[in-house]
Design a protein around this motif. Structure first.
Motif, PDB file in Angstrom:
ATOM      1  N   UNK A 253       0.840  -1.198   0.000  1.00  0.00           N
ATOM      2  CA  UNK A 253       0.000   0.000   0.000  1.00  0.00           C
ATOM      3  C   UNK A 253       0.881   1.256   0.000  1.00  0.00           C
ATOM      4  N   UNK A 254       1.921   1.204   0.829  1.00  0.00           N
ATOM      5  CA  UNK A 254       2.844   2.334   0.938  1.00  0.00           C
ATOM      6  C   UNK A 254       3.511   2.608  -0.413  1.00  0.00           C
ATOM      7  N   UNK A 255       3.997   1.546  -1.032  1.00  0.00           N
ATOM      8  CA  UNK A 255       4.695   1.722  -2.308  1.00  0.00           C
ATOM      9  C   UNK A 255       3.742   2.236  -3.383  1.00  0.00           C
ATOM     10  N   UNK A 256       2.530   1.740  -3.373  1.00  0.00           N
ATOM     11  CA  UNK A 256       1.634   2.152  -4.450  1.00  0.00           C
ATOM     12  C   UNK A 256       1.064   3.550  -4.196  1.00  0.00           C
ATOM     13  N   UNK A 257       1.255   4.090  -2.989  1.00  0.00           N
ATOM     14  CA  UNK A 257       0.786   5.447  -2.704  1.00  0.00           C
ATOM     15  C   UNK A 257       1.797   6.514  -3.089  1.00  0.00           C
ATOM     16  N   UNK A 258       3.021   6.122  -3.391  1.00  0.00           N
ATOM     17  CA  UNK A 258       4.061   7.121  -3.651  1.00  0.00           C
ATOM     18  C   UNK A 258       3.792   7.833  -4.972  1.00  0.00           C
ATOM     19  N   UNK A 260       5.035   9.396  -8.147  1.00  0.00           N
ATOM     20  CA  UNK A 260       6.315   9.305  -8.851  1.00  0.00           C
ATOM     21  C   UNK A 260       6.314  10.220 -10.072  1.00  0.00           C
ATOM     22  N   UNK A 264       8.652   4.965 -16.042  1.00  0.00           N
ATOM     23  CA  UNK A 264       9.535   3.871 -15.637  1.00  0.00           C
ATOM     24  C   UNK A 264       9.307   3.515 -14.170  1.00  0.00           C
ATOM     25  N   UNK A 265       9.085   4.556 -13.347  1.00  0.00           N
ATOM     26  CA  UNK A 265       8.852   4.289 -11.929  1.00  0.00           C
ATOM     27  C   UNK A 265       7.473   3.699 -11.706  1.00  0.00           C
ATOM     28  N   UNK A 266       6.513   4.207 -12.502  1.00  0.00           N
ATOM     29  CA  UNK A 266       5.147   3.694 -12.406  1.00  0.00           C
ATOM     30  C   UNK A 266       5.166   2.175 -12.597  1.00  0.00           C
ATOM     31  N   UNK A 268       7.495   0.018 -11.829  1.00  0.00           N
ATOM     32  CA  UNK A 268       8.028  -0.804 -10.746  1.00  0.00           C
ATOM     33  C   UNK A 268       7.159  -0.752  -9.492  1.00  0.00           C
ATOM     34  N   UNK A 269       6.170   0.142  -9.486  1.00  0.00           N
ATOM     35  CA  UNK A 269       5.271   0.179  -8.336  1.00  0.00           C
ATOM     36  C   UNK A 269       4.349  -1.035  -8.363  1.00  0.00           C
ATOM     37  N   UNK A 272      -1.974  -0.636  -8.343  1.00  0.00           N
ATOM     38  CA  UNK A 272      -2.612   0.332  -7.454  1.00  0.00           C
ATOM     39  C   UNK A 272      -3.441  -0.339  -6.362  1.00  0.00           C
TER      40      UNK A 272
END
Lengths: 336, 341
Positions: A253-258, A260, A264-266, A268-269, A272
């Motif tokens: 949840x934390x990672x998908x809330x960042x 970016x 490219x970063x999207x 690796x998340x 959602x």
């Protein structure tokens, strides 16, 4: 064992914030840190990540000896840091230093940079040529020697933090605790500070306990990452593994809330995960797993039984029932 | 402006704001020009002290005057210049016309009044027909904005004090309050910055859904490039009191032009790893003695002689994508040659 600089075992800090009533003197406590175990290896950067109130700063304060744990042990190279309570021998204090979040308030506005840098030297290195040492310290962090006559408010935020780093290095420590060292600064100066820290780590063989709420930053500096939620560690892994295969639902949840800044970063998340719910109050922790009130994969057992840290792969542990052996509810209720 | 084109919702032209202080004049805003169309979500990005909040306060006319002065500029809202309005006309604009969500919900809610007591007057003065309503009717109406922002048990919340709510809930209350007047334009000043990442994500998403549904235009002020990328249609980048670049959001992130924007994008730590860029050398210049010409020239890796002499206007790079940098001027070649000579 020599390799492990800092070992925390079942570390606890419960703050008493009041009593139930005048008659009933049962204390009401905030479980800021509630049974945390981790190991910091020599030369590594352990990233301690969590949201506000997760207890990460309390761990920092215990490590430098500002706060006494309510339970558990904290070992530095095998020595108990709290053998004499908060009284810590000078050589031990010298080894562990800290850089605080806000350099605006961690540097005394009435002292010059020279005075600020001299203080730790007077205590820990008596007999040394102070003037020369101050110049050496400033040179170490790429500040011109003229800076020693300035006051903190004459410097920019980034420069103040660099002075705070120089002060931490004055005693020649082996473990440095970085408590959100860049979160009060703008992104354009953040890089400079981080790269300075990385260079100093290599130069002096430093070990970092890096506390932050910024996972994107952790991706770029940490060798291992530990995620905290409400006073507990819920996942630990090597950085590369951690970001590639996050296990705990909270981490996901934390990672998908960042937010970016690139496609490219999207990519690796994790997919959602809609973040829901509020962070519960640390005074009144939910029963069972403290994340169950917000967990998208909540099961019945999570509401009753507290999960334990279990290994999910080499060097990767998570505190979640998803990775434990299934437990059956019996007529007596859930096993505890 | 041709008569056929409807006026833009908000058009700020050549706005300057100075602060007169003991030691001299701080030239904070220096000819800021930008616009917002109806239904558009515009981002305003820049670092601490670049003048984002000053711009917004100037629009709402809540700058402290003195020390602030507005030596020149126009702020056209629906075609009318806010800077020329009388205070009573301005009060009609605040609320139904433009409303604002501030960064710190703890500071923007009064700690000694309940949510209901603070929300009530907003409802009462948001529309003329609400003036005569009874307290009970106002209370009923006050439930709607709280439901809009997905707060559970709004009835109970009306009687709660801000201290009884969490940071995320307080910010939802502020958003509900700002949108309760059905404004044409919402200015959101760092609405998620004081919140945790997962809560920020919730609040920003909620704000996005609400303005979409109510067709409100938004100016989102933030220092977080990531939030801007997720939420806005078009972005302005600000540096030291100047607009330096404007582009549709996708294009800006795919191809930033201005050296400052590029530096900023590189400086953001990436989730893909690969180490940290060094960031932008130097520091924000003093507003009392701003650099001549382009205010970024003291830190710019591509500085040319012309940058020290003249302030760059906006140069069009592609449709809708402009950068205030001589690198994109039609005479860029000549400027570069001058540098080598």
């Amino acid at each position: 064992m020599d390799d492990e600089v800092l070992i925390a075992q079942d570390l606890k800090k419960h703050f008493v914030i009041g009593y139930e009533s005048l008659m009933n003197r049962r204390p009401i406590t905030v479980k800021a840190v509630d049974g945390v175990s981790f190991r910091v290896r020599r030369g590594e950067t352990l990233g301690l990540v969590g949201e506000s109130g997760s207890g990460k700063s309390t761990i920092a304060y215990m490590t430098v000896g500002m706060v006494q744990p309510s339970g558990g042990t904290l070992l530095f190279r095998g020595q108990d840091l709290f053998a004499n309570g908060l009284k810590r021998a000078l050589p031990l204090r010298k080894e562990i230093q800290i850089v605080f979040q806000d350099p605006g308030s961690s540097l005394n506005p009435r002292r010059t940079i020279q005075q600020i840098l001299e203080l730790p030297l007077r205590i820990h290195a008596p007999g040394k040529d102070l003037g020369q040492e101050v110049v050496r310290l400033l040179d170490l962090v790429d500040l011109p020697p003229e800076y020693m006559h300035k006051y903190p408010q004459m410097l920019s935020g980034g420069e103040k933090q660099i002075v705070a780093i120089a002060r931490a290095l004055a005693t020649n420590p082996s473990l440095v605790i970085l408590d959100e060292p860049t979160s009060a600064l703008d992104v354009s100066v953040q890089g400079k500070i981080i790269n300075l820290l990385i260079r100093l780590q290599r130069e002096f063989d430093l070990t970092y306990l890096f506390i932050t709420h910024d996972l994107s930053l952790m991706r770029n500096v940490a060798s291992r990452v530990a995620i905290m939620y409400l006073g507990r560690i819920c996942e630990v892994a090597d950085a590369a593994e951690f970001f590639q295969f996050p296990q705990h639902p909270y981490t996901q949840m934390l990672l998908s809330s960042i937010p970016v800044v690139s496609e490219a970063e999207e990519a690796v998340k994790p997919k959602k995960i809609i973040s829901t719910g509020e962070i519960p109050s640390p005074v009144n922790l939910p029963k069972g797993c403290s994340f169950h009130t917000r967990c998208p994969q909540v099961m019945d057992i999570c509401k009753h039984v507290d999960p334990i840290l279990v290994g999910t792969s080499a060097g990767h542990t998570a505190r979640c029932h998803l990775f434990e052996q299934p437990v059956e509810v019996t007529a007596q209720g859930w096993p505890t | 402006m041709s008569l056929s084109a409807p006026p833009r919702l908000l058009e700020v032209k050549d706005l300057s704001v100075h602060f007169k202080v003991y030691s001299g004049v701080l030239k904070v805003l220096d000819g800021v020009t930008f616009s917002v169309d109806a239904g558009e979500k515009v981002g305003l990005v820049g670092e601490t002290g670049c003048g984002k909040t000053t711009t917004m306060k100037a629009i709402l006319r809540i700058l402290p005057i003195p020390p602030a002065v507005v030596p020149r500029g126009e702020i056209l809202f629906q075609g009318e210049d806010l800077l020329r309005m009388r205070p009573d006309q301005m009060r009609q604009v605040r609320g139904p016309g433009i409303s604002m969500v501030f960064q710190d919900p703890t500071a923007s809610l009064n700690p000694v009044f309940t949510i209901g007591e603070q929300l009530g007057p907003v409802i009462r003065y948001s529309a003329p027909e609400n003036r005569g309503l009874s307290r009970r009717q106002i209370r009923q109406k006050a439930l709607i904005p709280l439901q809009d922002v997905a707060l559970a048990d709004p009835e109970r919340l009306l009687d709660a004090y801000p201290i009884q709510l969490s940071g995320g809930m307080r910010q939802r209350v502020c958003i509900g309050m700002a949108l309760a007047t059905n404004p044409e334009l919402l200015i959101a000043d760092e609405p998620g910055t004081s919140l945790d990442v997962t809560i920020q994500d919730q609040v920003i998403r909620l704000l996005g859904e609400l303005v979409e549904r109510k067709r409100t235009s938004v100016i989102l002020i933030t220092h977080s490039l990531g939030v801007v990328r997720e939420m806005t249609d078009r972005v302005y980048v600000m540096y030291a009191g100047n607009m330096v670049e404007v582009a549709p959001t996708r294009r800006l992130f795919a191809n930033p032009l201005h050296p400052y924007t590029r530096g900023l994008m590189e400086a953001v730590p990436k989730l893909t790893g690969g180490g940290m860029a060094m960031g932008i050398p130097g520091r924000l210049p003093s507003y009392q003695h701003p650099p001549s010409g382009c205010r970024f020239h003291t830190r710019c890796p591509h500085v040319m002689p012309v940058c020290r002499r003249e302030k760059p206007p906006f140069f069009q790079a592609e449709a809708g994508h402009q950068a205030a940098c001589f690198l994109y001027s039609p005479e860029a070649e000549r400027h570069r040659n001058e540098a080598q000579a």
